[in-house]
Design a protein around this motif. Structure first.
Motif, PDB file in Angstrom:
ATOM      1  N   ASP A   1       0.832  -1.202   0.000  1.00 40.44           N
ATOM      2  CA  ASP A   1       0.000   0.000   0.000  1.00 40.44           C
ATOM      3  C   ASP A   1       0.871   1.258   0.000  1.00 40.44           C
ATOM      4  O   ASP A   1       1.945   1.286   0.621  1.00 40.44           O
ATOM      5  CB  ASP A   1      -0.907   0.016   1.237  1.00 40.44           C
ATOM      6  CG  ASP A   1      -1.825  -1.190   1.278  1.00 40.44           C
ATOM      7  OD1 ASP A   1      -2.395  -1.530   0.231  1.00 40.44           O
ATOM      8  OD2 ASP A   1      -1.956  -1.801   2.357  1.00 40.44           O
TER       9      ASP A   1
ATOM     10  N   ASP B   1       1.665   5.123   1.073  1.00 42.25           N
ATOM     11  CA  ASP B   1       1.439   5.941   2.261  1.00 42.25           C
ATOM     12  C   ASP B   1       0.889   7.306   1.832  1.00 42.25           C
ATOM     13  O   ASP B   1       1.639   8.253   1.624  1.00 42.25           O
ATOM     14  CB  ASP B   1       2.753   6.098   3.038  1.00 42.25           C
ATOM     15  CG  ASP B   1       2.573   6.832   4.355  1.00 42.25           C
ATOM     16  OD1 ASP B   1       1.416   7.158   4.699  1.00 42.25           O
ATOM     17  OD2 ASP B   1       3.589   7.076   5.032  1.00 42.25           O
TER      18      ASP B   1
ATOM     19  N   ALA C   1       3.281   1.057   5.638  1.00 45.66           N
ATOM     20  CA  ALA C   1       3.633   1.290   4.240  1.00 45.66           C
ATOM     21  C   ALA C   1       5.068   1.791   4.136  1.00 45.66           C
ATOM     22  O   ALA C   1       5.546   2.552   4.978  1.00 45.66           O
ATOM     23  CB  ALA C   1       2.679   2.316   3.621  1.00 45.66           C
TER      24      ALA C   1
ATOM     25  N   GLY D   1      -4.149   2.144   1.075  1.00 40.44           N
ATOM     26  CA  GLY D   1      -3.575   3.304   1.735  1.00 40.44           C
ATOM     27  C   GLY D   1      -4.313   4.614   1.514  1.00 40.44           C
ATOM     28  O   GLY D   1      -4.086   5.575   2.251  1.00 40.44           O
TER      29      GLY D   1
END
Length: 361
Positions: free
Chosen positions: A129, A131, A142, A177
């Motif tokens: 994911d 950030d 992340a 994210g």
């Protein structure tokens, strides 16, 4: 039932050792693995004994755990290394990119070596994911906001895992994210277009696809693409992940016990069927063995067996092979051997004794 090879369920067990109910469930051919939690941990000796008990039931059971580093690390005492959060590796990339790659590979090697020395086969890591800065559930798990940095550091970590004989699971496809909601507790929506998601959050999956061993989809709804959460969506799993991206490894669901997995009031078995029909190879069911002595798991096994008899899902030999492919193929070092091995000690140095950036005197 003896011909069933798919074994699509990964279940939890209640305590520090197997009870009679745990053993009965693990003997069920619908079960292909066990996921461990902090409640299953007391010491290295106890963990090793528990893993040996699981393998004594069936050698083909995949013993898995969420062990990423940072705040998601189930075993933290009795010699286990407290590994940094992945965001720390991303921050170090901004200082020394080659050093961050080396450090990520070392983290993967230490993580996998310690788990495997205690009998654990597999960890649900790395997080791919991005950030974006607003997700509390992802946050410092992340690596970075830049998909290119995430890709390189995740690949480095996976190389470290592989060196210790452990496969990996990239998560949470196509990206968790961007949303703020915690899917453990609530339904999450990401209103971006398919093109926007593929060009950013899903890019690491596209770039890493030929080497990815397993992928975990998010329990996030992307309404511009499909009304179903990604982990239950044939559009995301078959059309995008399999066909467009070309991923050929195992698709492992996120926990069916999460609120976002059963937002429409589905039972565990209905959610499991939905995921299998959408394209998942295995369905993860966590923290149910401690509810009413595991009754939800017993109901799930009975109802999924009935669904099989009714033809609501069909075992897939390819899914069975994908699960088998996640089992380690090389023997691990025992703990005492590991502690004095040159490779492990060097990896520890790389995790904590940060090298000077290239070219700095």
């Amino acid at each position: 039932m003896q011909l069933l090879m798919h074994s699509p369920l990964i279940l939890d067990v209640a305590g520090l050792q197997l009870g009679a109910a745990d053993r009965k469930r693990l003997r069920n051919p619908l079960v292909g693995g066990v996921v461990l939690f902090a409640r299953n941990w007391e010491s290295r000796g106890q963990l090793s004994a528990l893993c040996a008990q699981i393998k004594a039931v069936r050698l083909d059971l995949l013993i898995a755990v969420d062990h990423e580093g940072g705040r998601v690390q189930r075993f933290r005492t009795d010699g286990f290394t407290a590994l940094p959060a992945m965001r720390e590796l991303g921050a170090y990339w901004m200082v020394d990119a080659p050093g961050a790659m080396r450090r990520a590979a070392a983290c993967g090697f230490v993580l996998a070596s310690e788990l495997r020395a205690c009998g654990v086969d597999f960890s649900f890591t790395p997080v791919l994911d991005l950030d974006w800065g607003g997700s509390s559930v992802i946050g410092d798990r992340a690596f970075h906001a830049d998909a290119r940095v995430v890709t390189v550091l995740a690949q480095s970590l996976m190389l470290g895992l592989a060196r210790a004989g452990m496969a990996h699971c990239a998560k949470h496809f196509p990206g968790h994210g961007y949303v703020r909601a915690d899917t453990h507790l609530a339904v999450a929506h990401d209103a971006r277009t398919l093109g926007a998601i593929l060009s950013a959050d899903a890019a690491p999956y596209q770039w890493l696809a030929p080497g990815l061993r397993a992928v975990m989809p998010a329990h996030v709804i992307y309404p511009e693409v499909d009304a179903l959460p990604a982990g239950f969506s044939p559009v995301w799993l078959r059309d995008v992940l399999r066909e467009r991206i070309g991923f050929t490894g195992a698709i492992l669901s996120d926990d069916l016990g999460m609120a976002a997995a059963r937002a429409e009031g589905q039972s565990l078995s209905q959610a499991a069927l939905q995921g299998l029909q959408a394209g998942c190879d295995a369905m993860l069911v966590c923290n149910q063995s401690v509810v009413h002595n595991g009754r939800p798991l017993d109901v799930l096994l009975r109802e999924l067996d009935q669904a099989l008899e009714r033809g609501q899902w069909t075992p897939d030999v390819r899914s069975a092979q994908r699960r088998f492919d996640l089992l380690p193929t090389q023997p691990p070092l025992q703990w005492d051997e590991l502690m004095v091995s040159d490779s492990y000690r060097a990896a520890l140095d790389d995790v904590f004794n940060l090298p000077r950036p290239a070219g700095e005197k």
